[in-house]
Design an enzyme around this catalytic site. Structure first.
Site, PDB file in Angstrom:
ATOM      1  CG  ASP A  99       3.306  -4.289  -2.794  1.00  0.00           C
ATOM      2  OD1 ASP A  99       2.679  -3.382  -2.222  1.00  0.00           O
ATOM      3  OD2 ASP A  99       2.814  -5.008  -3.681  1.00  0.00           O
ATOM      4  CG  ASN A 112      -0.632  -2.437   7.042  1.00  0.00           C
ATOM      5  OD1 ASN A 112      -1.753  -1.996   7.253  1.00  0.00           O
ATOM      6  ND2 ASN A 112      -0.363  -3.742   6.997  1.00  0.00           N
ATOM      7  CG  ASP A 147      -4.523   6.900  -9.542  1.00  0.00           C
ATOM      8  OD1 ASP A 147      -4.571   7.208  -8.330  1.00  0.00           O
ATOM      9  OD2 ASP A 147      -5.230   6.013 -10.041  1.00  0.00           O
ATOM     10  CG  ASN A 159      -8.598  -3.587  -1.670  1.00  0.00           C
ATOM     11  OD1 ASN A 159      -8.877  -2.476  -1.222  1.00  0.00           O
ATOM     12  ND2 ASN A 159      -9.108  -4.044  -2.795  1.00  0.00           N
ATOM     13  CB  CYS A 160      -9.550  -3.204   2.836  1.00  0.00           C
ATOM     14  SG  CYS A 160     -10.610  -3.923   1.591  1.00  0.00           S
ATOM     15  CG  ASP A 181      -9.459   2.488   1.391  1.00  0.00           C
ATOM     16  OD1 ASP A 181      -9.553   1.302   1.776  1.00  0.00           O
ATOM     17  OD2 ASP A 181      -9.799   2.869   0.258  1.00  0.00           O
ATOM     18  CB  ILE A 241     -16.108   0.789 -16.112  1.00  0.00           C
ATOM     19  CG1 ILE A 241     -16.233   2.258 -16.483  1.00  0.00           C
ATOM     20  CG2 ILE A 241     -17.391   0.160 -15.608  1.00  0.00           C
ATOM     21  CD1 ILE A 241     -17.390   3.006 -15.988  1.00  0.00           C
TER      22      ILE A 241
END
Ligand code: NAG
Ligand code: NAG
Length: 345
Positions: free
Chosen positions: A155, A158, A178, A269-270, A272, A302
């Site tokens: 997992d 990259n 999603d 994360n990140c 993107d 939220i």
């Protein structure tokens, strides 16, 4: 009214006349008048009809008379030429994956669907068979997208930007499992990408801007949806729903400083933001935001927003300092579909 007048003009009542008319129809005088009247009416009717047809014809010709020939981008009228590869990043959410594969298989521009699989166990045979069947069922006649899993053992975010062998299109549409973009909106964004194939073209704009602390140090602040909406300025589009050229897969995997890969896989994360830095560094230009409704299926919403924004702030600062420069370019261009008639132009 005219009929009444004509009858009155026929003279006063007389039994002979009545006889004659009951025998041989109308009297010759009346007959003649009737004829003139009818011919006149016919003529008027004909004239009206002619005028009406002419007006219809004219109004249908106005666009071309004025030189407004509708021009449809070739990719829309011939979606089979070119097209894009949909790369879906998924993690342990098979229900969502089934929905999004079914959806993207139904879009005309989809040349292939690749699912980036990042689990220790490969997808089950049942899931594979199911998705193959779904792709065949949902795609339009004469248009069968290729379908494939790209398997990764671990997992790692990259993975979603790993180069793909034997791609048939230059365009990659990178999307989270999603996120659903309606086919029409997707095809429109694709035509935008075709006009600027080295630029990232997407639906989720983000901004971050330098921010001076009290001690005089500069930081970068990551702005989510609200700051972008408020200021109308952005300098990233997120790879959760964006087109980019396939060459960036290679650049990301092979040319990006490896501390950035490490950071992304450690933080989970990140990726993107890293991709946005890479493309901006390569082009020296801002990305393009396309207006269009997109749907997030199965998002809980939220609750995670606050911690998310702190994390993104930190990511932005860390990635920029690892990268060594701040290549992002801001813009406030938003692309809309002009054939969608709206009240507010
Ligand atoms: C896909 O192409 C078919 C036939 O070429 C057309 O009827 C249909 O409207 C197109 N759909 C989209 C979403 O463009
Ligand atoms: C960023 O751009 C510079 C100048 O074009 C280039 O030398 C460098 O390799 C780029 N960095 C990455 C990670 O692509």
């Amino acid at each position: 009214m005219s009929t009444l007048i004509a009858i009155n003009c026929g003279g006063e009542y007389s039994p002979t006349k009545e006889k004659a008319s009951s025998r041989g129809g109308l009297s010759p005088l009346l007959h003649r008048r009737w004829r003139t009247l009818l011919v006149g009416a016919k003529y008027k009717l004909f004239l009206l009809l002619f005028l009406f047809t002419w007006l219809c014809f004219l109004s249908s010709k106005i666009p071309s008379l004025m030189g407004w020939n509708p021009h449809y981008p070739s990719s829309v009228s011939h979606p089979s030429r070119g097209g894009y590869t949909v790369v879906i990043n998924t993690l342990k959410r098979n229900t969502l994956l089934k929905q999004s594969v079914a959806h993207y298989a139904s879009c005309n521009g989809t040349d292939a669907i690749h699912v980036v699989w990042s689990e220790t166990d490969p997808p089950s045979q049942m899931l594979k068979d199911y998705l193959r069947k779904v792709v065949l069922k949902k795609s339009k006649a004469g248009h069968k997208p290729n379908f494939r899993f790209d398997l990764n053992k671990e997992d790692n975010l990259n993975n979603r930007f790993k180069p793909i062998q034997d791609l048939r299109t230059d365009a990659i549409f990178s999307v989270d499992d999603d996120v659903i973009v309606p086919c029409r909106t997707l095809d429109f964004a694709f035509t935008v990408w075709q006009t600027a194939p080295l630029t990232m073209v997407g639906f989720v704009p983000r901004m971050h801007w330098p921010y001076e602390e009290k001690n005089g140090l500069f930081h970068h602040r990551y702005g989510g949806w609200w700051p972008v909406w408020w200021k109308g300025t952005y300098n990233m589009v997120l790879s959760k729903a964006a087109f980019f050229h396939k060459k960036y897969l290679d650049l990301y995997t092979n040319k990006m400083p490896s501390p950035i890969h490490d950071y992304v896989s450690r933080e989970r994360n990140c990726e993107d933001i890293a991709m946005s830095l890479l493309v901006a560094n390569a082009t020296g230009a801002p990305p393009i935001w396309v207006k269009g409704k997109i749907y997030e299926i199965g998002s809980s919403g939220i609750s995670s927003l606050k911690s998310q924004s702190d994390k993104r702030n930190k990511c932005t600062n860390d990635l920029i300092s690892i990268f060594g420069t701040m290549p992002l370019v801001s813009t406030n261009v938003k692309v809309v579909d002009a054939t969608r008639h709206e009240w507010f132009w």
